[in-house]
Write a protein that holds these residues in place. Structure first.
Motif, PDB file in Angstrom:
ATOM      1  N   GLN A 151       0.817  -1.213   0.000  1.00  0.00           N
ATOM      2  CA  GLN A 151       0.000   0.000   0.000  1.00  0.00           C
ATOM      3  C   GLN A 151       0.855   1.269   0.000  1.00  0.00           C
ATOM      4  OE1 GLN A 151      -2.931   0.386  -0.511  1.00  0.00           O
ATOM      5  NE2 GLN A 151      -4.239  -1.165   0.389  1.00  0.00           N
ATOM      6  N   GLN A 152       2.023   1.131   0.569  1.00  0.00           N
ATOM      7  CA  GLN A 152       2.799   2.342   0.830  1.00  0.00           C
ATOM      8  C   GLN A 152       3.667   2.773  -0.333  1.00  0.00           C
ATOM      9  OE1 GLN A 152       2.827  -0.345   2.704  1.00  0.00           O
ATOM     10  NE2 GLN A 152       2.022   0.183   4.700  1.00  0.00           N
ATOM     11  N   LEU A 153       3.870   1.871  -1.275  1.00  0.00           N
ATOM     12  CA  LEU A 153       5.003   2.083  -2.142  1.00  0.00           C
ATOM     13  C   LEU A 153       4.886   3.104  -3.251  1.00  0.00           C
ATOM     14  CD1 LEU A 153       6.337  -1.465  -2.170  1.00  0.00           C
ATOM     15  CD2 LEU A 153       7.689   0.554  -1.784  1.00  0.00           C
ATOM     16  N   LEU A 154       3.854   2.999  -4.016  1.00  0.00           N
ATOM     17  CA  LEU A 154       3.899   3.724  -5.271  1.00  0.00           C
ATOM     18  C   LEU A 154       2.511   4.223  -5.610  1.00  0.00           C
ATOM     19  CD1 LEU A 154       5.422   4.364  -7.940  1.00  0.00           C
ATOM     20  CD2 LEU A 154       4.838   2.071  -8.678  1.00  0.00           C
ATOM     21  N   ASP A 155       2.445   5.440  -6.026  1.00  0.00           N
ATOM     22  CA  ASP A 155       1.156   5.976  -6.412  1.00  0.00           C
ATOM     23  C   ASP A 155       1.285   6.681  -7.759  1.00  0.00           C
ATOM     24  OD1 ASP A 155      -1.428   6.925  -6.437  1.00  0.00           O
ATOM     25  OD2 ASP A 155      -0.907   8.717  -5.313  1.00  0.00           O
ATOM     26  N   PRO A 156       1.231   5.909  -8.822  1.00  0.00           N
ATOM     27  CA  PRO A 156       1.360   6.547 -10.127  1.00  0.00           C
ATOM     28  C   PRO A 156       0.030   7.177 -10.527  1.00  0.00           C
ATOM     29  CG  PRO A 156       1.016   4.216 -10.424  1.00  0.00           C
ATOM     30  CD  PRO A 156       0.961   4.479  -8.946  1.00  0.00           C
ATOM     31  N   ARG A 157       0.095   8.217 -11.258  1.00  0.00           N
ATOM     32  CA  ARG A 157      -1.148   8.784 -11.757  1.00  0.00           C
ATOM     33  C   ARG A 157      -1.086   8.703 -13.283  1.00  0.00           C
ATOM     34  NH1 ARG A 157      -3.571  13.863  -8.793  1.00  0.00           N
ATOM     35  NH2 ARG A 157      -3.656  12.302  -7.184  1.00  0.00           N
TER      36      ARG A 157
ATOM     37  N   GLU B  95       2.396  -0.620 -22.295  1.00  0.00           N
ATOM     38  CA  GLU B  95       3.663   0.041 -22.623  1.00  0.00           C
ATOM     39  C   GLU B  95       3.638   1.512 -22.189  1.00  0.00           C
ATOM     40  OE1 GLU B  95       7.450  -0.101 -24.393  1.00  0.00           O
ATOM     41  OE2 GLU B  95       6.037  -1.721 -24.077  1.00  0.00           O
ATOM     42  N   LEU B  96       2.543   2.179 -22.504  1.00  0.00           N
ATOM     43  CA  LEU B  96       2.408   3.591 -22.141  1.00  0.00           C
ATOM     44  C   LEU B  96       2.387   3.767 -20.625  1.00  0.00           C
ATOM     45  CD1 LEU B  96      -0.314   4.600 -24.718  1.00  0.00           C
ATOM     46  CD2 LEU B  96       1.924   5.669 -24.546  1.00  0.00           C
ATOM     47  N   ALA B  97       1.602   2.915 -19.970  1.00  0.00           N
ATOM     48  CA  ALA B  97       1.477   3.046 -18.519  1.00  0.00           C
ATOM     49  C   ALA B  97       2.830   2.834 -17.850  1.00  0.00           C
ATOM     50  CB  ALA B  97       0.461   2.046 -17.988  1.00  0.00           C
ATOM     51  N   LEU B  98       3.585   1.878 -18.335  1.00  0.00           N
ATOM     52  CA  LEU B  98       4.902   1.611 -17.746  1.00  0.00           C
ATOM     53  C   LEU B  98       5.860   2.768 -18.009  1.00  0.00           C
ATOM     54  CD1 LEU B  98       5.329  -2.167 -18.630  1.00  0.00           C
ATOM     55  CD2 LEU B  98       4.996  -1.204 -16.364  1.00  0.00           C
ATOM     56  N   THR B  99       5.743   3.351 -19.193  1.00  0.00           N
ATOM     57  CA  THR B  99       6.596   4.499 -19.513  1.00  0.00           C
ATOM     58  C   THR B  99       6.320   5.638 -18.539  1.00  0.00           C
ATOM     59  OG1 THR B  99       6.590   3.877 -21.834  1.00  0.00           O
ATOM     60  CG2 THR B  99       7.228   6.128 -21.332  1.00  0.00           C
ATOM     61  N   GLY B 100       5.043   5.772 -18.153  1.00  0.00           N
ATOM     62  CA  GLY B 100       4.688   6.819 -17.211  1.00  0.00           C
ATOM     63  C   GLY B 100       5.219   6.573 -15.809  1.00  0.00           C
ATOM     64  N   VAL B 101       5.411   5.302 -15.457  1.00  0.00           N
ATOM     65  CA  VAL B 101       5.892   4.992 -14.107  1.00  0.00           C
ATOM     66  C   VAL B 101       7.394   5.186 -14.006  1.00  0.00           C
ATOM     67  CG1 VAL B 101       6.178   3.216 -12.352  1.00  0.00           C
ATOM     68  CG2 VAL B 101       4.057   3.348 -13.632  1.00  0.00           C
ATOM     69  N   ALA B 102       8.097   4.672 -14.971  1.00  0.00           N
ATOM     70  CA  ALA B 102       9.554   4.783 -14.921  1.00  0.00           C
ATOM     71  C   ALA B 102      10.103   4.395 -16.273  1.00  0.00           C
ATOM     72  CB  ALA B 102      10.116   3.853 -13.867  1.00  0.00           C
ATOM     73  N   ASP B 103      11.170   4.984 -16.619  1.00  0.00           N
ATOM     74  CA  ASP B 103      11.770   4.682 -17.890  1.00  0.00           C
ATOM     75  C   ASP B 103      13.271   4.828 -17.743  1.00  0.00           C
ATOM     76  OD1 ASP B 103      11.128   3.828 -20.397  1.00  0.00           O
ATOM     77  OD2 ASP B 103      11.474   5.787 -21.278  1.00  0.00           O
ATOM     78  N   GLU B 104      13.961   4.032 -18.526  1.00  0.00           N
ATOM     79  CA  GLU B 104      15.406   4.096 -18.530  1.00  0.00           C
ATOM     80  C   GLU B 104      15.944   4.068 -17.103  1.00  0.00           C
ATOM     81  OE1 GLU B 104      16.916   6.786 -21.386  1.00  0.00           O
ATOM     82  OE2 GLU B 104      15.796   5.692 -22.886  1.00  0.00           O
ATOM     83  N   GLU B 189       4.888  10.195  -8.171  1.00  0.00           N
ATOM     84  CA  GLU B 189       5.422  11.107  -9.158  1.00  0.00           C
ATOM     85  C   GLU B 189       4.374  12.147  -9.477  1.00  0.00           C
ATOM     86  OE1 GLU B 189       5.577  10.000 -13.175  1.00  0.00           O
ATOM     87  OE2 GLU B 189       7.438  11.049 -13.580  1.00  0.00           O
ATOM     88  N   GLN B 190       4.799  13.373  -9.589  1.00  0.00           N
ATOM     89  CA  GLN B 190       3.868  14.414 -10.000  1.00  0.00           C
ATOM     90  C   GLN B 190       4.590  15.398 -10.887  1.00  0.00           C
ATOM     91  OE1 GLN B 190       1.275  15.884  -6.958  1.00  0.00           O
ATOM     92  NE2 GLN B 190       1.133  17.870  -7.944  1.00  0.00           N
ATOM     93  N   ALA B 191       3.960  15.697 -12.006  1.00  0.00           N
ATOM     94  CA  ALA B 191       4.536  16.637 -12.962  1.00  0.00           C
ATOM     95  C   ALA B 191       6.004  16.324 -13.240  1.00  0.00           C
ATOM     96  CB  ALA B 191       4.376  18.075 -12.471  1.00  0.00           C
ATOM     97  N   GLY B 192       6.292  15.042 -13.379  1.00  0.00           N
ATOM     98  CA  GLY B 192       7.630  14.650 -13.781  1.00  0.00           C
ATOM     99  C   GLY B 192       8.645  14.598 -12.655  1.00  0.00           C
TER     100      GLY B 192
END
Lengths: 348, 330
Positions: A151-157, B95-104, B189-192
């Motif tokens: 729950q704590q780790l990651l919050d992607p939007r 692919e897109l969603a993963l790119t948004g989480v982290a890349d390279e 992550e927010q605004a990069g």
């Protein structure tokens, strides 16, 4: 109990639901060890066993095949297999997703994406079904949730705050994969107007929380960058027609370019001195074409190329006395005026 | 077939292998994973699939999806033992969603994301794999490599071990670097920009730290625990239990010529458009230094309507900056 599908009672035919019929067709194809001839489908597979004419059933079969293909089911016709049989077949190696084992950490990322997908009803349905499929072998998130870190780790939007944007992106990515031009309405910030654009997608980039489409704008006959959050409504793929993505195209030349490099044209070199408390952050985030020279006291001098000086001013001004433009003189004058304006606005 | 029918089929093909792999899964969990409403799982869905099977359709040839209480089980569905491979659309969405989480090399989960990408690509059909890799070449995140990635990895490792970390942090609210001991609770992550949510031990407060403002991070020995039920998403939505009484309400007005730009980039939640096309933004903040720094960017375009203290602070900071250019103003 054997269930009867097409009940013929007193001349009325109760037909079975189409979804049910398609599932039965798929079941029969997946269960068969040899290609299934149409003759064995008709009259045997539930939904193809009513008294409709051969042509009608054949048409029905064609439609159902096409629907199954839309779902990703690889149906093929085998004219003659090694035992001389012919008919339709679904190759199981191509149909069934291989087992995928994720590590705990990968599972956490997927669980986080899952949660992000859940919160927005319209967030790309493609993402949701993809996660459902690849998650089939993973420990369920129910127990995972109980695991300390999950729950704590990651919050992607995904993507920032705009739920329909994921669908826009999915459509753009699909067009890019199939090299199909797209049409969409686009809001231009500078003019405040909405216009229809036809674009050949070259690339999709993510920078500082925003997604961008780079491509050739057909009407303007030029390379353009579009922010996907400003694309309104649906993205309409145009007729498939191959276009070329220039061999020297590099997404990084177009996305993430600092505003003081937006304009093409002659560049001038600007030098800026940063105070010790922030100099290391500047050094840490150098972009291509910039150089940094650190001084023993921790301060440092940044050199960068600028084509649009006005856009550099806010960047430097935010640091207050911790940043000073050393030259050229004309740009020093600009920030000087900028600061005077701030003061006069505060005092008026 | 029109959309709806295909949607139903897609749901069926998604749900059957899931139940088969996780016999006794709860209706709620199944609904959460597939997006299919619970009522449908308990009603229409078994009604449909339990009529399907293979000839001669004797009881053991028919799918038997059973919902008992809140648990779901399945029998006789050998043909649906695995999901269909990913379609191009699904693969690209992922692919897109993963790119948004982290890349390279950026982001605390870069390694995990690379792992997922690699495993999923191997499981695609050759045609889809080829199209995804063709498109994938042209889909990427542009991030500055910087220290942020390195710091995030240190912080995440420390969090996995649940040991405290000493960081040197540049605080935008004080404009200075200071050293603090923190207990990392999570990331977003927010605004990069990546942020770590952590308890600052000395202050005994949960706060956020922007990763690229962390100059160094050194794990210690002391262990800590993340409070039960703490969620980054919730924290992020609600913010720290903010001392509202100490927060300042700030009103800033932007002229018509930059109003649209302000709406898109100025970090306020509320914007009200005035008759002349100008916009007025309001926000509440506990620290003011970051806001002054933000306002300095806008030059004469932004006017602090309220409170006057911020106006004074802004003018003071602008004067201090101006002194670098050989001018002292009173």
């Amino acid at each position: 109990m054997v269930q009867s599908r097409a009940l013929e009672t007193e001349g009325t035919v109760v037909t079975i639901k189409r979804e049910e019929r398609i599932l039965n067709l798929l079941s029969a194809l997946l269960a068969a060890s040899t290609p299934l001839p149409f003759a064995e489908i008709r009259g045997r597979v539930s939904g193809y066993d009513d008294h409709a004419s051969r042509e009608a059933i054949e048409k029905r079969f064609d439609r159902d095949k096409s629907d199954l293909r839309k779902l990703g089911v690889p149906i093929e016709y085998i004219a003659e297999d090694e035992y001389g049989g012919s008919g339709y077949r679904v190759q199981k190696e191509l149909y069934f997703l291989d087992e995928i084992r994720f590590t705990m950490e990968e599972g956490i990322v997927l669980a986080a994406l899952q949660r992000a997908a859940e919160t927005g009803a319209a967030v790309g349905e493609g993402l949701r079904s993809a996660l459902g499929k690849i998650g089939v072998d993973s420990p369920l998130s129910e127990p995972l949730r109980e695991w300390a870190g999950e729950q704590q780790l990651l919050d992607p939007r995904l993507p920032p705050d705009n739920r329909s944007e994921m669908n826009v992106l999915a459509a753009l990515a699909e067009a890019l994969a199939g090299r199909r031009p797209v049409r969409f309405s686009y809001y231009t910030l500078r003019t405040g107007t909405v216009s229809e654009r036809t674009v050949e997608p070259w690339g999709i980039g993510y920078f500082h929380g925003n997604w961008y489409l780079v491509g050739r704008d057909r009407d303007k006959s030029e390379e353009r960058v579009f922010r996907t959050s400003r694309i309104g409504g649906e993205v309409q793929p145009q007729a498939a027609e191959d276009y070329e993505i220039p061999a020297d195209f590099n997404l990084r030349d177009c996305v993430g370019v600092p505003p003081w490099r937006y304009r093409d044209g002659p560049a001038e070199t600007v030098t800026i001195r940063f105070a010790p408390d922030i100099a290391w952050m500047i050094e840490d985030n150098l972009q291509s074409g910039q150089s940094f020279e650190a001084a023993p006291d921790g301060s440092g001098i940044l050199r960068l190329e600028v084509t649009e000086p006005a856009a550099l001013i806010p960047f430097v001004a935010q640091y207050g006395p911790d940043a000073e433009i050393l030259g050229p003189a004309a740009i020093r004058d600009r920030i000087h005026r900028h600061l005077l304006e701030v003061i006069s606005r505060c005092e008026s | 077939m029109k959309g709806r029918g295909l949607v139903v089929l897609r749901k069926v093909l998604a749900i059957l292998p899931l139940v088969r792999a996780h016999q006794g899964i709860s209706v709620a969990e199944l609904s959460r994973l597939t997006g299919i409403p619970e009522t449908e799982i308990a009603g229409d869905l078994p009604n449909l699939v339990n009529l399907c099977g293979v000839p001669p359709y004797s009881p053991v040839d028919l799918v038997d999806l059973e919902v008992e209480g809140d648990r779901v089980t399945i029998r006789f569905a050998e043909q649906f033992r695995r999901p269909v491979r990913l379609t191009l659309k699904e693969a690209l969405a992922l692919e897109l969603a993963l790119t948004g989480v982290a890349d390279e090399d950026a982001g605390p989960f870069a390694v995990a994301v690379a792992g997922i990408r690699e495993k999923v690509r191997r499981a695609l059909s050759p045609r889809v794999a080829q199209e995804v890799s063709q498109a994938g070449e042209h889909i990427s995140a542009v991030r500055s490599p910087g220290l942020a990635g390195k710091m995030l990895r240190v912080l995440k490792d420390a969090m996995n071990l649940q040991v405290v970390v000493t960081i040197e942090y540049f605080s935008r609210s004080s404009g200075r670097i200071s050293s603090r001991v923190i207990e990392p609770y999570g990331f977003y992550e927010q605004a990069g920009h990546w942020y770590v949510v952590a308890r600052a031990v000395e202050r005994d407060r949960v706060m956020t730290f922007r990763a690229d403002r962390i100059r160094s991070a050194t794990p210690g020995d002391e262990e800590y625990e993340i409070p039960d039920g703490f969620e980054v998403a919730t924290y992020r939505r609600q913010g720290p239990p903010s001392p509202v009484e100490s927060g300042v309400m700030v009103t800033v007005r932007f002229g018509p010529e930059i109003a649209r730009f302000a709406r898109e980039t100025f970090p306020a939640r509320e914007f009200v458009e005035d008759a002349d096309g100008a916009v007025t933004a309001t926000l509440q903040t506990t620290g003011t230094a970051w806001l002054v720094s933000e306002l300095l960017r806008w030059g004469g375009g932004a006017v602090v309507v309220d409170p006057p203290e911020i106006r004074r602070e802004l003018a003071e900071r602008a004067r201090a900056a101006l002194s670098r250019y050989g001018e002292e103003t009173c």
